[in-house]
Design a protein around this motif. Structure first.
Motif, PDB file in Angstrom:
ATOM      1  N   GLU A 114      12.736   4.114  -0.052  1.00  0.00           N
ATOM      2  CA  GLU A 114      12.393   2.699   0.024  1.00  0.00           C
ATOM      3  C   GLU A 114      10.926   2.526  -0.349  1.00  0.00           C
ATOM      4  O   GLU A 114      10.073   3.319   0.062  1.00  0.00           O
ATOM      5  CB  GLU A 114      12.624   2.149   1.434  1.00  0.00           C
ATOM      6  N   PRO A 115      10.594   1.503  -1.152  1.00  0.00           N
ATOM      7  CA  PRO A 115       9.191   1.301  -1.534  1.00  0.00           C
ATOM      8  C   PRO A 115       8.326   0.917  -0.335  1.00  0.00           C
ATOM      9  O   PRO A 115       8.801   0.298   0.617  1.00  0.00           O
ATOM     10  CB  PRO A 115       9.268   0.154  -2.549  1.00  0.00           C
ATOM     11  N   HIS A 117       5.201  -1.232   1.004  1.00  0.00           N
ATOM     12  CA  HIS A 117       4.421  -2.422   0.684  1.00  0.00           C
ATOM     13  C   HIS A 117       3.281  -2.540   1.691  1.00  0.00           C
ATOM     14  O   HIS A 117       3.527  -2.566   2.908  1.00  0.00           O
ATOM     15  CB  HIS A 117       5.289  -3.678   0.733  1.00  0.00           C
ATOM     16  N   GLU A 124       0.899 -11.308  -3.997  1.00  0.00           N
ATOM     17  CA  GLU A 124       1.881 -10.252  -4.267  1.00  0.00           C
ATOM     18  C   GLU A 124       2.308  -9.562  -2.980  1.00  0.00           C
ATOM     19  O   GLU A 124       3.488  -9.279  -2.767  1.00  0.00           O
ATOM     20  CB  GLU A 124       1.287  -9.233  -5.238  1.00  0.00           C
ATOM     21  N   SER A 125       1.347  -9.302  -2.116  1.00  0.00           N
ATOM     22  CA  SER A 125       1.674  -8.661  -0.841  1.00  0.00           C
ATOM     23  C   SER A 125       2.517  -9.573   0.032  1.00  0.00           C
ATOM     24  O   SER A 125       3.446  -9.118   0.713  1.00  0.00           O
ATOM     25  CB  SER A 125       0.382  -8.279  -0.107  1.00  0.00           C
ATOM     26  N   ALA A 127       4.655 -11.784  -1.019  1.00  0.00           N
ATOM     27  CA  ALA A 127       6.007 -11.779  -1.571  1.00  0.00           C
ATOM     28  C   ALA A 127       6.736 -10.481  -1.235  1.00  0.00           C
ATOM     29  O   ALA A 127       7.933 -10.495  -0.889  1.00  0.00           O
ATOM     30  CB  ALA A 127       5.945 -11.984  -3.084  1.00  0.00           C
ATOM     31  N   ASN A 128       6.036  -9.353  -1.328  1.00  0.00           N
ATOM     32  CA  ASN A 128       6.683  -8.062  -1.069  1.00  0.00           C
ATOM     33  C   ASN A 128       7.082  -7.894   0.389  1.00  0.00           C
ATOM     34  O   ASN A 128       8.118  -7.276   0.695  1.00  0.00           O
ATOM     35  CB  ASN A 128       5.754  -6.927  -1.482  1.00  0.00           C
ATOM     36  N   THR A 129       6.253  -8.405   1.287  1.00  0.00           N
ATOM     37  CA  THR A 129       6.557  -8.264   2.719  1.00  0.00           C
ATOM     38  C   THR A 129       7.332  -9.457   3.262  1.00  0.00           C
ATOM     39  O   THR A 129       7.598  -9.516   4.469  1.00  0.00           O
ATOM     40  CB  THR A 129       5.251  -8.094   3.525  1.00  0.00           C
ATOM     41  N   ARG A 130       7.660 -10.418   2.388  1.00  0.00           N
ATOM     42  CA  ARG A 130       8.444 -11.598   2.752  1.00  0.00           C
ATOM     43  C   ARG A 130       7.802 -12.357   3.914  1.00  0.00           C
ATOM     44  O   ARG A 130       8.463 -12.765   4.881  1.00  0.00           O
ATOM     45  CB  ARG A 130       9.872 -11.213   3.117  1.00  0.00           C
ATOM     46  N   GLN A 207       8.094  -1.169   5.309  1.00  0.00           N
ATOM     47  CA  GLN A 207       9.306  -0.807   4.565  1.00  0.00           C
ATOM     48  C   GLN A 207      10.478  -1.585   5.151  1.00  0.00           C
ATOM     49  O   GLN A 207      10.477  -1.927   6.337  1.00  0.00           O
ATOM     50  CB  GLN A 207       9.591   0.696   4.669  1.00  0.00           C
ATOM     51  N   SER A 208      11.467  -1.867   4.321  1.00  0.00           N
ATOM     52  CA  SER A 208      12.662  -2.548   4.818  1.00  0.00           C
ATOM     53  C   SER A 208      13.750  -1.514   5.104  1.00  0.00           C
ATOM     54  O   SER A 208      13.886  -0.530   4.383  1.00  0.00           O
ATOM     55  CB  SER A 208      13.164  -3.572   3.801  1.00  0.00           C
TER      56      SER A 208
END
Length: 697
Positions: A114-115, A117, A124-125, A127-130, A207-208
């Motif tokens: 898993e990527p 973030h 951008e951060s 969006a990546n971490t919602r 990470q998700s």
């Protein structure tokens, strides 16, 4: 379904009966109408049956409504139903965050494939971490309230959603503040380049992880985030949240600070569950914690020192093991500070000042901070404005009782005026460093927000680097010489804290100060005069405290520390070389006095005789130098070793220079770093690096 079947049967009966009784065209028309009616009723019943079946299948997707946007924010888009054919039901799946702390260069997380973030406060951060920034979260909430016309508290939201939002806010606001500091306080030409996110060694990552509602405990009604105990402690420290209660026997945890509240308790069938709440206003400006890896140690009561080997991959192999050298200090409780004093080879009385109740360990500020300043690793990031650190000690850091800037100025004045100090290169170098720091302080005083100018912070950082280079003997390739320097530094440290704590806790001090009439007869006795100096320091006015403090240190403490450190080092080398003993303890105050009396009959050697008229200082005492072999090979300028006929003067000068360096380093370190007044360490040293899973509601 039974009602629908009954309707179909009744409609069929009506159709049959109508067909048999009617005749002619009129009967045919009636039959057609009845047939259509029956067909419609049958279709309605069929649709109801199908709808009921579908509803029962969809109802088997337990927890789907608990993963909505009002609960999970942007993470709700990850929820889905998956049909289990073998069980004839739907399973609810969703994604929840795993939060941890690591360097920005880390590429391996707890969730494989898993990527990772990092929370950086950028679009951008986000969006990546919602996540949303707090102002966007509030706007979104108000819009939802307006649509639903429900004016109640927004308590449906999972608290980890709010935590992610506040962490993003922390990074964004602190970066904006640092940019503003550079514009307001930085030198005009040229502007230095600020430290970037990649220069940090500590960051919060997400990470998700895909989860199923089937595995949720019965008592948990909202998706939870996962982290580890050590990461939770570090995140709390970074956000300025200070522990008020940390009771592991009852599983009661509570931390407050910077407008946040963090509480924890045991959740049945799961483990420790923490809840994050907003209790007031928060900000991340001058109170932003320095994002360095050593924060992990500080928030558990440990502190890395200048003697810690860089090759160490882990802080401690086992959290419960004891430190074996001065590379890592344990300061999390009074008992641990006492053990640290034992590690420094202090006598039993010095350790008991911390181990037993009723003793004092504060002059202008608590003595553990003095130890931290003398040996603590420089944690400031060059070209950054962050100064705050978690407090690793159980003592309160209250700057209302002293002024570090004035202490540095008085140090610079004293080291220039004291003619008794040996005029060796290190002392002259300290004079130049002190004057440079004083100049930077004066320049910083005129700025918009004093204390955070890049010039002052980098000047202090440079001064600390020079002190570390001298204390570690970095430029010497001889490992034996480095070990000898460390031995002498340890002796000076040991004797310094033995002397300071003895003076603070001297019973004669309390007797004399409680009976002022007795003081007249005591003035002629140097020992009695020395015993009450720290009591007089406490009674001094604010404008006199700094001068009095430096007078005590330079004209009383230095003499005792220098002489006893040299005595102890010679005795150690002598006993190791000629008469090793496993039962003999290092010299205490009484043994030092007896050794001095014994040495009075020995041949004299050159001494430091210059004194300050107002505060006469004892010259270097003489020691036994009758051995034919040198006692210590400690090069002073790289040209020749020290032999017995000159060892007393040379070692005395070296000890004095080490002491002056340690005191100057302590002042600069404490001026470069800062602690919050309300941050006091609660013992939890065994949780350093703990991977105990904990959950955020």
């Amino acid at each position: 379904m039974a009602d629908a079947n009954n309707l179909i049967i009744n409609a069929a009966n009506v159709t049959v009966n109508g067909t048999g009784s009617d005749s002619g065209s009129g009967g045919n028309d009636n039959n057609d109408v009845l047939n259509w009616v029956a067909l419609v009723v049958s279709l309605v019943a069929l649709l109801g049956t199908v709808a009921q079946v579908l509803q029962q299948y969809y109802a088997s997707a337990a927890g789907y409504s608990n993963c909505g946007e009002s609960v999970m924010g942007e993470w709700h888009k990850s929820k889905s139903r998956k049909f289990r054919l073998t069980e004839l039901r739907f399973e609810v799946q969703f994604e929840a965050p795993v939060i941890f702390v690591c360097p920005p260069s880390n590429t391996k997380g707890p969730v494989k494939n898993e990527p990772i973030h990092f929370i950086r406060g950028t679009k951008e951060s986000l969006a990546n971490t919602r996540a949303l920034l707090p102002q966007d979260e509030e706007k979104h909430r108000l819009e939802a309230l307006k649509e639903n016309q429900v004016h109640t508290a927004d308590n449906e939201r999972a608290t980890w959603v709010t935590l992610l939002s506040q962490l993003q806010y922390m990074e964004k606001q602190s970066a904006d503040w640092q940019d503003q500091q550079l514009k307001n306080n930085g030198p005009r030409n040229p502007l230095p380049s600020l430290a970037q996110f990649e220069d940090h060694s500590l960051a919060i990552a997400v990470q998700s992880k895909k989860r199923s509602w089937d595995t949720m405990p019965l008592e948990v009604r909202k998706p939870y985030a996962t982290t580890a105990m050590c990461h939770l402690l570090e995140i709390a420290a970074m956000m300025g949240i200070y522990w008020k209660e940390f009771d592991r026997s009852k599983d009661k945890y509570r931390a407050e600070g910077n407008g946040y509240m963090l509480t924890g308790e045991q959740a049945r069938d799961l483990g420790l569950m923490f809840t994050f709440r907003i209790s007031g206003k928060s900000h991340f400006e001058e109170n932003r914690v320095i994002p360095v890896d050593e924060v992990k140690e500080l928030c558990c009561g440990y502190a890395s020192t200048i003697f810690k080997e860089t090759k160490d991959n882990r802080r401690v192999e086992f959290p419960n093991e004891e430190s074996k050298d001065l590379g890592l200090l344990q300061l999390g409780s009074m008992a641990e500070i006492a053990e640290t004093m034992v590690l420094m080879e202090c006598n039993t009385n010095t350790a008991n000042y911390f181990r037993q109740d009723g003793h004092k360990h504060t002059h202008l500020f608590p003595v553990p901070f003095e130890l931290l300043g003398m040996l603590g690793k420089t944690l400031h990031i060059r070209n950054s404005c962050y100064r705050m650190l978690p407090n690793p000690t159980p003592c309160q850091w209250d700057k209302n009782f002293f002024n570090l800037r004035k202490l540095v100025k008085e140090y610079a004045n004293t080291i220039q005026e004291d003619e008794a100090l040996p005029q060796i290169p290190q002392i002259r170098a300290l004079e130049d460093l002190a004057l440079g720091v004083v100049s930077a302080i004066k320049r910083d005083k005129n700025l918009k927000i004093p204390g955070y100018s890049m010039h002052l912070l980098n000047t202090l950082h440079d001064a600390l680097d020079k002190c570390d280079e001298y204390l570690r003997f970095d430029r010497c390739d001889d490992e034996k010489a480095k070990a000898d320097r460390r031995d002498l530094v340890q002796m000076v440290l040991r004797e310094h804290f033995q002397e300071i704590l003895k003076m603070i806790n001297d019973p004669e001090d309390d007797k004399v100060m409680s009976n002022p009439a007795q003081r007249v007869g005591e003035d002629s006795d140097p020992e009695k005069r020395r015993a009450r100096q720290f009591h007089e320091l406490s009674a001094a006015n604010p404008e006199e405290r700094q001068v009095k403090f430096m007078d005590i240190y330079f004209y009383t403490v230095l003499d005792q520390v220098r002489d006893r450190a040299v005595q102890s080092l010679i005795r150690r080398q002598s006993s190791t070389r000629y008469a090793p003993s496993t039962h003999e303890r290092e010299s205490s105050v009484d043994s030092a006095k007896s050794a001095t009396m014994k040495a009075a009959s020995a041949p004299s050697t050159p001494t430091l005789t210059a004194v300050r008229p107002a505060s006469p200082r004892a010259p270097l005492r003489t020691y036994d130098s009758t051995h034919s072999a040198p006692l210590l090979q400690l090069p002073h300028d790289g040209s020749k070793p020290l032999f017995p006929d000159e060892i007393d003067t040379e070692l005395g000068q070296e000890a004095a220079a080490i002491w002056c360096t340690l005191v100057f380093r302590m002042l600069c370190w404490l001026l470069l770093h800062d602690f919050h007044k309300k941050d006091v360490q609660i013992p939890k040293s065994e949780l350093l690096g703990s991977r105990l899973p904990v959950y955020i509601a």
